[in-house]
Design a protein around this motif. Sequence first.
Motif, short mmCIF file in Angstrom:
data_model
loop_
_atom_site.label_atom_id
_atom_site.label_comp_id
_atom_site.label_asym_id
_atom_site.label_seq_id
_atom_site.Cartn_x
_atom_site.Cartn_y
_atom_site.Cartn_z
N TYR A 183 -39.14 -33.64 -59.04
CA TYR A 183 -38.27 -34.44 -59.89
C TYR A 183 -38.81 -35.86 -60.03
O TYR A 183 -39.62 -36.33 -59.24
CB TYR A 183 -36.84 -34.48 -59.33
CG TYR A 183 -36.72 -34.87 -57.89
CD1 TYR A 183 -36.58 -36.21 -57.50
CD2 TYR A 183 -36.74 -33.89 -56.88
CE1 TYR A 183 -36.47 -36.55 -56.16
CE2 TYR A 183 -36.62 -34.24 -55.54
CZ TYR A 183 -36.49 -35.57 -55.19
OH TYR A 183 -36.38 -35.92 -53.87
N TRP A 196 -30.73 -42.01 -63.16
CA TRP A 196 -30.91 -40.67 -63.72
C TRP A 196 -31.88 -39.89 -62.85
O TRP A 196 -32.60 -40.46 -62.03
CB TRP A 196 -31.39 -40.70 -65.18
CG TRP A 196 -32.59 -41.55 -65.51
CD1 TRP A 196 -32.58 -42.78 -66.11
CD2 TRP A 196 -33.98 -41.22 -65.29
NE1 TRP A 196 -33.86 -43.25 -66.25
CE2 TRP A 196 -34.73 -42.31 -65.79
CE3 TRP A 196 -34.65 -40.14 -64.73
CZ2 TRP A 196 -36.12 -42.34 -65.72
CZ3 TRP A 196 -36.04 -40.16 -64.66
CH2 TRP A 196 -36.75 -41.25 -65.16
N LYS A 197 -31.89 -38.57 -63.04
CA LYS A 197 -32.80 -37.67 -62.32
C LYS A 197 -33.25 -36.60 -63.29
O LYS A 197 -32.43 -35.93 -63.93
CB LYS A 197 -32.10 -37.05 -61.13
CG LYS A 197 -32.95 -36.06 -60.31
CD LYS A 197 -32.18 -35.65 -59.04
CE LYS A 197 -32.96 -34.64 -58.19
NZ LYS A 197 -32.80 -33.27 -58.71
N THR A 198 -34.56 -36.42 -63.43
CA THR A 198 -35.14 -35.43 -64.33
C THR A 198 -35.90 -34.39 -63.51
O THR A 198 -36.78 -34.73 -62.71
CB THR A 198 -36.10 -36.11 -65.33
OG1 THR A 198 -35.35 -37.01 -66.16
CG2 THR A 198 -36.79 -35.08 -66.22
N GLU A 199 -35.56 -33.14 -63.71
CA GLU A 199 -36.25 -32.05 -63.01
C GLU A 199 -37.64 -31.84 -63.62
O GLU A 199 -37.82 -31.92 -64.84
CB GLU A 199 -35.44 -30.75 -63.12
CG GLU A 199 -34.01 -30.87 -62.63
CD GLU A 199 -33.91 -31.15 -61.14
OE1 GLU A 199 -34.85 -30.76 -60.40
OE2 GLU A 199 -32.91 -31.76 -60.72
N TYR A 232 -41.81 -40.29 -70.51
CA TYR A 232 -40.36 -40.20 -70.34
C TYR A 232 -39.71 -41.51 -70.74
O TYR A 232 -40.27 -42.60 -70.49
CB TYR A 232 -40.02 -39.89 -68.87
CG TYR A 232 -40.52 -38.56 -68.39
CD1 TYR A 232 -39.77 -37.40 -68.58
CD2 TYR A 232 -41.75 -38.44 -67.74
CE1 TYR A 232 -40.22 -36.16 -68.12
CE2 TYR A 232 -42.22 -37.21 -67.29
CZ TYR A 232 -41.44 -36.08 -67.49
OH TYR A 232 -41.90 -34.87 -67.04
N GLY A 237 -34.69 -40.93 -68.81
CA GLY A 237 -35.42 -39.85 -68.20
C GLY A 237 -35.75 -38.70 -69.14
O GLY A 237 -36.36 -37.70 -68.73
N ALA A 238 -35.39 -38.83 -70.42
CA ALA A 238 -35.68 -37.77 -71.39
C ALA A 238 -37.16 -37.77 -71.76
O ALA A 238 -37.78 -38.82 -71.90
CB ALA A 238 -34.83 -37.97 -72.64
N SER A 239 -37.72 -36.58 -71.92
CA SER A 239 -39.11 -36.45 -72.33
C SER A 239 -39.25 -36.85 -73.80
O SER A 239 -38.50 -36.40 -74.66
CB SER A 239 -39.60 -35.01 -72.14
OG SER A 239 -40.90 -34.84 -72.65
#
Length: 404
Positions: A183, A196-199, A232, A237-239
Amino acid sequence: MRIFLFWLVAMLTGLAPANWAGFRGGGDSRTAARQLPLQWSATDNVAWRAELLAYGQSSPVVWGDRVYLTSVQGANKEKLWLFCHDFKTGRQLWQRESAATFTQKDADIVSKAAPTPAVDEKGVYVFFESGDLFGFNHGGKLLWQRKLAGEYGGYKTNHGLGSSLAQTEKAIYVLVAHDGPSYLLAVNKRDGKNLWKTELKSGGGWSTPLVHQAPGQPMELLVSIAGAITAYDAATGASRWQVNGLKGNNIPSPSVGDNLVVAGSSEKGMSLAVRLGGAGDVTASHVAWRAEEATANFASPLIHRGRVYFVNKVGVAFCLDLKTGREIWRERIGGECWTSPLAAGDRIYFFTNAGYTVVIRPGDQFQQLAKNMLPEVERIYGVAALDDALLLRSGRKLIKLANR
Protein backbone atom coordinates in the motif's frame (compact mmCIF):
# COMPACT_ATOMS: atom_id res chain seq x y z
CA MET A 1 3.95 24.33 0.16
CA ARG A 2 6.53 26.43 2.06
CA ILE A 3 9.14 23.65 2.05
CA PHE A 4 8.94 23.15 -1.69
CA LEU A 5 8.76 26.85 -2.52
CA PHE A 6 11.95 27.25 -0.51
CA TRP A 7 13.67 24.57 -2.57
CA LEU A 8 12.42 26.16 -5.83
CA VAL A 9 13.68 29.61 -4.85
CA ALA A 10 17.01 28.11 -3.83
CA MET A 11 17.46 26.42 -7.20
CA LEU A 12 16.43 29.51 -9.18
CA THR A 13 18.53 32.00 -7.22
CA GLY A 14 21.56 29.82 -6.58
CA LEU A 15 21.06 30.22 -2.83
CA ALA A 16 21.81 26.96 -1.09
CA PRO A 17 19.12 25.70 1.27
CA ALA A 18 20.00 25.56 4.96
CA ASN A 19 18.41 22.11 5.19
CA TRP A 20 18.59 18.64 3.66
CA ALA A 21 15.03 17.60 4.31
CA GLY A 22 14.76 14.00 3.15
CA PHE A 23 15.84 11.21 0.84
CA ARG A 24 17.97 12.68 -1.95
CA GLY A 25 17.53 16.12 -0.38
CA GLY A 26 14.60 17.58 -2.28
CA GLY A 27 14.05 14.21 -3.96
CA ASP A 28 16.32 14.74 -6.97
CA SER A 29 19.93 14.52 -5.64
CA ARG A 30 20.71 18.01 -6.91
CA THR A 31 21.98 20.77 -4.65
CA ALA A 32 22.74 24.48 -4.87
CA ALA A 33 25.17 24.14 -1.95
CA ARG A 34 28.34 26.13 -2.55
CA GLN A 35 32.00 25.31 -1.92
CA LEU A 36 31.55 21.61 -1.34
CA PRO A 37 34.84 19.83 -0.67
CA LEU A 38 36.40 18.33 -3.77
CA GLN A 39 39.12 16.28 -2.09
CA TRP A 40 39.48 14.63 1.30
CA SER A 41 41.39 11.90 3.10
CA ALA A 42 41.78 10.50 6.61
CA THR A 43 43.52 13.73 7.65
CA ASP A 44 42.36 16.37 5.16
CA ASN A 45 39.02 18.20 5.08
CA VAL A 46 37.43 16.08 7.81
CA ALA A 47 35.57 18.44 10.17
CA TRP A 48 34.40 15.75 12.59
CA ARG A 49 33.56 12.09 13.01
CA ALA A 50 30.69 10.76 15.12
CA GLU A 51 30.56 7.13 16.24
CA LEU A 52 27.03 5.73 16.29
CA LEU A 53 25.65 3.36 18.89
CA ALA A 54 24.05 1.04 16.33
CA TYR A 55 24.13 0.18 12.62
CA GLY A 56 21.99 1.85 9.99
CA GLN A 57 21.64 2.47 6.27
CA SER A 58 19.53 5.62 6.22
CA SER A 59 20.80 8.94 4.92
CA PRO A 60 21.27 11.84 7.33
CA VAL A 61 18.75 14.68 7.17
CA VAL A 62 19.48 18.22 8.32
CA TRP A 63 17.34 21.06 9.60
CA GLY A 64 19.20 24.17 10.70
CA ASP A 65 21.90 23.14 13.17
CA ARG A 66 20.60 19.60 13.73
CA VAL A 67 21.38 16.33 11.96
CA TYR A 68 19.09 13.31 12.31
CA LEU A 69 19.66 9.69 11.39
CA THR A 70 18.43 6.25 12.38
CA SER A 71 19.84 2.84 13.31
CA VAL A 72 18.63 -0.57 14.48
CA GLN A 73 20.12 -2.97 16.99
CA GLY A 74 19.74 -6.59 18.09
CA ALA A 75 19.74 -10.05 16.55
CA ASN A 76 16.22 -9.41 15.27
CA LYS A 77 16.52 -5.63 14.93
CA GLU A 78 14.30 -5.28 17.96
CA LYS A 79 15.70 -1.89 19.02
CA LEU A 80 15.01 1.23 16.95
CA TRP A 81 17.17 4.34 17.36
CA LEU A 82 16.84 7.97 16.34
CA PHE A 83 19.93 10.16 16.87
CA CYS A 84 20.23 13.93 16.83
CA HIS A 85 23.66 15.54 16.37
CA ASP A 86 24.90 19.09 16.28
CA PHE A 87 25.76 20.03 12.70
CA LYS A 88 28.73 22.22 13.63
CA THR A 89 30.48 19.93 16.11
CA GLY A 90 29.08 16.43 15.61
CA ARG A 91 28.20 16.20 19.29
CA GLN A 92 25.19 14.02 20.01
CA LEU A 93 22.38 16.16 21.42
CA TRP A 94 19.91 13.37 22.19
CA GLN A 95 18.83 9.86 21.23
CA ARG A 96 15.53 8.01 21.38
CA GLU A 97 15.10 4.26 21.65
CA SER A 98 11.89 2.41 20.70
CA ALA A 99 10.92 -1.25 20.51
CA ALA A 100 10.18 -2.72 17.09
CA THR A 101 6.63 -4.05 16.77
CA PHE A 102 7.57 -6.37 13.87
CA THR A 103 10.97 -8.05 13.84
CA GLN A 104 13.12 -9.85 11.29
CA LYS A 105 16.39 -11.71 11.79
CA ASP A 106 19.33 -9.50 11.01
CA ALA A 107 21.58 -10.39 8.06
CA ASP A 108 23.81 -8.61 5.56
CA ILE A 109 21.12 -8.81 2.86
CA VAL A 110 18.35 -7.47 5.12
CA SER A 111 17.59 -3.78 5.54
CA LYS A 112 18.95 -2.07 8.66
CA ALA A 113 17.15 1.22 9.27
CA ALA A 114 17.22 1.75 5.51
CA PRO A 115 14.32 4.23 5.22
CA THR A 116 15.57 7.83 5.40
CA PRO A 117 13.59 10.17 7.69
CA ALA A 118 11.96 13.42 6.60
CA VAL A 119 12.31 16.70 8.49
CA ASP A 120 10.66 20.12 8.43
CA GLU A 121 10.39 23.20 10.62
CA LYS A 122 8.11 21.41 13.10
CA GLY A 123 9.83 18.09 13.56
CA VAL A 124 11.35 14.89 12.23
CA TYR A 125 9.34 11.95 10.88
CA VAL A 126 10.87 8.50 11.11
CA PHE A 127 9.96 5.15 9.53
CA PHE A 128 11.55 1.76 10.13
CA GLU A 129 11.29 -1.56 8.29
CA SER A 130 9.41 -2.85 11.33
CA GLY A 131 6.46 -0.72 10.19
CA ASP A 132 6.90 1.70 13.09
CA LEU A 133 6.28 5.32 12.10
CA PHE A 134 6.99 8.23 14.45
CA GLY A 135 6.70 11.99 14.63
CA PHE A 136 9.11 13.82 16.99
CA ASN A 137 9.71 17.50 17.59
CA HIS A 138 13.21 18.92 17.32
CA GLY A 139 13.77 18.45 21.02
CA GLY A 140 13.11 14.71 20.78
CA LYS A 141 9.59 14.74 22.25
CA LEU A 142 7.35 12.04 20.75
CA LEU A 143 4.36 13.68 19.05
CA TRP A 144 2.67 10.56 17.71
CA GLN A 145 3.34 6.93 16.76
CA ARG A 146 1.89 4.43 14.32
CA LYS A 147 2.39 0.63 14.29
CA LEU A 148 1.63 -0.20 10.66
CA ALA A 149 2.48 -3.91 10.89
CA GLY A 150 -0.04 -4.26 13.68
CA GLU A 151 -2.66 -2.24 11.82
CA TYR A 152 -2.31 -3.78 8.36
CA GLY A 153 -0.36 -7.02 8.84
CA GLY A 154 3.28 -8.08 8.87
CA TYR A 155 5.66 -8.18 5.93
CA LYS A 156 6.66 -10.99 3.60
CA THR A 157 10.08 -10.08 2.29
CA ASN A 158 13.55 -11.59 2.13
CA HIS A 159 15.32 -8.23 2.25
CA GLY A 160 13.13 -6.08 4.48
CA LEU A 161 11.47 -2.79 3.71
CA GLY A 162 13.62 0.07 2.44
CA SER A 163 11.45 2.82 0.95
CA SER A 164 12.14 6.24 2.44
CA LEU A 165 9.58 8.85 3.39
CA ALA A 166 8.40 11.53 1.00
CA GLN A 167 6.68 14.69 2.18
CA THR A 168 4.63 17.77 1.40
CA GLU A 169 3.88 20.58 3.80
CA LYS A 170 1.02 18.67 5.43
CA ALA A 171 1.66 14.99 4.67
CA ILE A 172 4.15 12.17 5.02
CA TYR A 173 3.97 9.47 2.33
CA VAL A 174 4.87 5.88 3.18
CA LEU A 175 5.34 3.15 0.56
CA VAL A 176 5.05 -0.38 1.96
CA ALA A 177 5.95 -2.80 -0.84
CA HIS A 178 6.40 -6.52 -0.11
CA ASP A 179 5.12 -9.92 -1.20
CA GLY A 180 1.91 -9.50 0.78
CA PRO A 181 -0.74 -6.77 0.77
CA SER A 182 1.13 -3.59 -0.23
CA TYR A 183 0.00 0.00 0.00
CA LEU A 184 0.80 3.69 -0.35
CA LEU A 185 -0.16 5.73 2.68
CA ALA A 186 -0.57 9.48 3.26
CA VAL A 187 -0.28 10.49 6.92
CA ASN A 188 -1.07 13.85 8.49
CA LYS A 189 2.12 15.34 9.95
CA ARG A 190 0.23 17.00 12.77
CA ASP A 191 -1.34 13.94 14.38
CA GLY A 192 -0.14 10.86 12.42
CA LYS A 193 -3.63 9.97 11.20
CA ASN A 194 -4.38 8.67 7.72
CA LEU A 195 -5.28 11.14 5.00
CA TRP A 196 -5.71 8.28 2.54
CA LYS A 197 -4.54 4.72 1.85
CA THR A 198 -4.21 3.18 -1.63
CA GLU A 199 -3.85 -0.57 -2.09
CA LEU A 200 -1.03 -1.69 -4.41
CA LYS A 201 -0.06 -4.80 -6.31
CA SER A 202 2.08 -7.13 -4.20
CA GLY A 203 5.80 -7.10 -4.86
CA GLY A 204 8.90 -6.23 -2.88
CA GLY A 205 10.92 -3.10 -3.48
CA TRP A 206 12.89 -0.22 -1.99
CA SER A 207 11.95 2.59 -4.36
CA THR A 208 10.94 5.91 -2.76
CA PRO A 209 8.01 7.99 -4.06
CA LEU A 210 8.88 11.33 -5.65
CA VAL A 211 6.66 14.37 -5.07
CA HIS A 212 6.27 16.45 -8.22
CA GLN A 213 4.00 19.23 -9.39
CA ALA A 214 3.98 20.40 -13.01
CA PRO A 215 2.78 23.96 -13.69
CA GLY A 216 -1.00 24.11 -13.56
CA GLN A 217 -1.31 20.46 -12.57
CA PRO A 218 -2.22 18.72 -9.30
CA MET A 219 0.64 17.55 -7.14
CA GLU A 220 1.57 13.94 -7.89
CA LEU A 221 3.48 11.08 -6.29
CA LEU A 222 5.61 9.26 -8.85
CA VAL A 223 6.20 5.63 -7.89
CA SER A 224 8.38 3.17 -9.82
CA ILE A 225 7.86 -0.33 -8.47
CA ALA A 226 6.43 -3.79 -9.23
CA GLY A 227 6.74 -3.50 -13.00
CA ALA A 228 5.12 -0.11 -13.43
CA ILE A 229 5.58 3.63 -13.10
CA THR A 230 2.47 5.21 -11.63
CA ALA A 231 1.49 8.79 -10.87
CA TYR A 232 -0.87 9.14 -7.90
CA ASP A 233 -2.79 12.23 -6.93
CA ALA A 234 -1.01 13.47 -3.80
CA ALA A 235 -4.26 14.78 -2.31
CA THR A 236 -6.40 11.66 -2.81
CA GLY A 237 -4.18 8.69 -3.66
CA ALA A 238 -6.06 8.08 -6.93
CA SER A 239 -4.04 6.77 -9.87
CA ARG A 240 -3.68 9.37 -12.63
CA TRP A 241 -1.53 7.56 -15.22
CA GLN A 242 0.63 4.47 -15.49
CA VAL A 243 3.31 2.83 -17.65
CA ASN A 244 3.28 -0.97 -17.44
CA GLY A 245 5.42 -3.90 -18.53
CA LEU A 246 8.67 -3.03 -16.74
CA LYS A 247 11.12 -5.37 -15.06
CA GLY A 248 13.80 -4.76 -12.45
CA ASN A 249 12.53 -1.32 -11.37
CA ASN A 250 11.96 -2.12 -7.71
CA ILE A 251 14.90 -0.28 -6.10
CA PRO A 252 15.90 2.94 -7.96
CA SER A 253 13.64 5.92 -7.37
CA PRO A 254 12.36 8.05 -10.25
CA SER A 255 13.77 11.44 -11.24
CA VAL A 256 12.13 14.33 -13.09
CA GLY A 257 13.52 16.89 -15.53
CA ASP A 258 12.36 18.77 -18.63
CA ASN A 259 8.84 17.31 -18.42
CA LEU A 260 10.20 13.75 -18.33
CA VAL A 261 10.21 11.22 -15.52
CA VAL A 262 13.17 8.83 -15.73
CA ALA A 263 12.98 5.43 -14.06
CA GLY A 264 15.95 3.14 -13.60
CA SER A 265 15.95 -0.65 -13.89
CA SER A 266 18.44 -3.47 -13.42
CA GLU A 267 17.27 -4.98 -16.75
CA LYS A 268 18.65 -3.78 -20.08
CA GLY A 269 16.01 -2.00 -22.13
CA MET A 270 13.89 -1.23 -19.06
CA SER A 271 15.43 2.07 -17.93
CA LEU A 272 13.27 4.66 -19.64
CA ALA A 273 11.86 8.17 -19.80
CA VAL A 274 8.15 8.95 -19.78
CA ARG A 275 6.53 12.22 -20.81
CA LEU A 276 4.53 13.62 -17.94
CA GLY A 277 0.79 13.97 -18.30
CA GLY A 278 -1.84 11.82 -19.89
CA ALA A 279 -4.40 9.66 -18.17
CA GLY A 280 -4.82 5.94 -17.61
CA ASP A 281 -2.44 3.50 -19.30
CA VAL A 282 0.05 5.61 -21.28
CA THR A 283 2.51 2.80 -22.04
CA ALA A 284 1.97 3.08 -25.79
CA SER A 285 1.74 6.86 -26.00
CA HIS A 286 4.09 8.51 -23.51
CA VAL A 287 7.34 6.50 -23.39
CA ALA A 288 9.92 8.92 -24.82
CA TRP A 289 12.85 6.50 -24.96
CA ARG A 290 14.34 3.31 -23.55
CA ALA A 291 18.04 2.92 -22.74
CA GLU A 292 19.67 0.10 -24.68
CA GLU A 293 22.49 -0.64 -22.24
CA ALA A 294 22.29 1.68 -19.23
CA THR A 295 20.91 0.11 -16.07
CA ALA A 296 20.45 1.17 -12.45
CA ASN A 297 20.50 -1.55 -9.83
CA PHE A 298 20.49 0.47 -6.61
CA ALA A 299 21.36 4.14 -7.14
CA SER A 300 18.62 6.29 -8.63
CA PRO A 301 19.18 7.98 -12.00
CA LEU A 302 20.47 11.55 -11.76
CA ILE A 303 19.25 14.31 -14.09
CA HIS A 304 21.56 17.30 -14.48
CA ARG A 305 21.97 19.90 -17.24
CA GLY A 306 20.16 17.96 -19.94
CA ARG A 307 21.90 14.68 -19.19
CA VAL A 308 20.92 11.65 -17.13
CA TYR A 309 23.46 9.51 -15.27
CA PHE A 310 23.08 5.83 -14.32
CA VAL A 311 25.34 3.44 -12.37
CA ASN A 312 25.03 -0.32 -12.88
CA LYS A 313 25.80 -3.20 -10.51
CA VAL A 314 29.47 -3.50 -11.50
CA GLY A 315 30.23 0.20 -11.13
CA VAL A 316 29.93 1.39 -14.73
CA ALA A 317 28.52 4.90 -15.05
CA PHE A 318 26.51 5.92 -18.11
CA CYS A 319 25.76 9.42 -19.40
CA LEU A 320 22.69 9.71 -21.67
CA ASP A 321 21.03 12.60 -23.43
CA LEU A 322 17.88 13.37 -21.45
CA LYS A 323 15.69 14.20 -24.44
CA THR A 324 16.59 11.24 -26.66
CA GLY A 325 18.17 8.59 -24.43
CA ARG A 326 21.23 8.48 -26.69
CA GLU A 327 24.28 7.14 -24.89
CA ILE A 328 27.03 9.76 -24.75
CA TRP A 329 29.62 7.90 -22.72
CA ARG A 330 30.14 5.02 -20.31
CA GLU A 331 33.03 4.68 -17.88
CA ARG A 332 33.98 2.36 -15.06
CA ILE A 333 34.17 4.16 -11.71
CA GLY A 334 35.33 1.03 -9.96
CA GLY A 335 32.58 0.06 -7.56
CA GLU A 336 28.83 -0.32 -7.25
CA CYS A 337 26.87 2.49 -5.62
CA TRP A 338 23.95 2.11 -3.23
CA THR A 339 23.89 5.85 -2.64
CA SER A 340 22.47 7.89 -5.52
CA PRO A 341 24.98 10.23 -7.23
CA LEU A 342 24.88 13.90 -6.27
CA ALA A 343 24.96 16.88 -8.67
CA ALA A 344 26.44 20.13 -7.36
CA GLY A 345 27.02 22.66 -10.13
CA ASP A 346 30.14 21.67 -12.06
CA ARG A 347 30.60 18.43 -10.13
CA ILE A 348 28.95 15.05 -9.84
CA TYR A 349 29.81 12.85 -6.87
CA PHE A 350 29.59 9.04 -7.08
CA PHE A 351 29.67 7.34 -3.66
CA THR A 352 30.70 3.69 -3.74
CA ASN A 353 30.24 0.66 -1.52
CA ALA A 354 34.00 0.37 -1.38
CA GLY A 355 34.08 3.55 0.70
CA TYR A 356 35.55 5.94 -1.87
CA THR A 357 33.98 8.79 -3.78
CA VAL A 358 34.66 9.60 -7.44
CA VAL A 359 34.06 13.20 -8.49
CA ILE A 360 33.61 14.01 -12.17
CA ARG A 361 32.81 17.07 -14.25
CA PRO A 362 29.35 16.82 -15.84
CA GLY A 363 29.27 16.92 -19.61
CA ASP A 364 29.76 14.99 -22.79
CA GLN A 365 33.24 13.73 -21.95
CA PHE A 366 34.18 11.75 -18.86
CA GLN A 367 36.55 13.86 -16.78
CA GLN A 368 37.50 12.65 -13.33
CA LEU A 369 38.34 15.45 -10.90
CA ALA A 370 39.09 13.48 -7.76
CA LYS A 371 38.97 10.08 -6.09
CA ASN A 372 38.69 10.25 -2.31
CA MET A 373 39.00 7.53 0.30
CA LEU A 374 38.32 7.37 4.01
CA PRO A 375 39.96 4.21 5.38
CA GLU A 376 37.41 3.71 8.16
CA VAL A 377 34.43 3.78 5.78
CA GLU A 378 33.35 0.48 4.22
CA ARG A 379 30.06 1.38 2.54
CA ILE A 380 28.64 4.82 1.95
CA TYR A 381 24.90 4.51 2.52
CA GLY A 382 23.77 8.11 2.33
CA VAL A 383 24.82 11.74 2.06
CA ALA A 384 23.64 15.26 2.75
CA ALA A 385 24.98 18.42 1.11
CA LEU A 386 24.99 21.96 2.53
CA ASP A 387 27.21 24.99 2.04
CA ASP A 388 30.87 23.99 2.50
CA ALA A 389 29.88 20.59 3.87
CA LEU A 390 29.16 17.01 2.91
CA LEU A 391 27.84 14.50 5.42
CA LEU A 392 28.66 10.86 4.72
CA ARG A 393 26.92 8.03 6.53
CA SER A 394 28.34 4.54 6.81
CA GLY A 395 26.99 1.81 9.05
CA ARG A 396 28.18 3.10 12.44
CA LYS A 397 29.74 6.43 11.47
CA LEU A 398 28.64 9.91 10.50
CA ILE A 399 31.38 12.08 9.00
CA LYS A 400 31.31 15.75 8.12
CA LEU A 401 33.62 16.85 5.32
CA ALA A 402 34.43 20.56 4.91
CA ASN A 403 37.12 22.66 3.27
CA ARG A 404 39.82 23.52 5.79
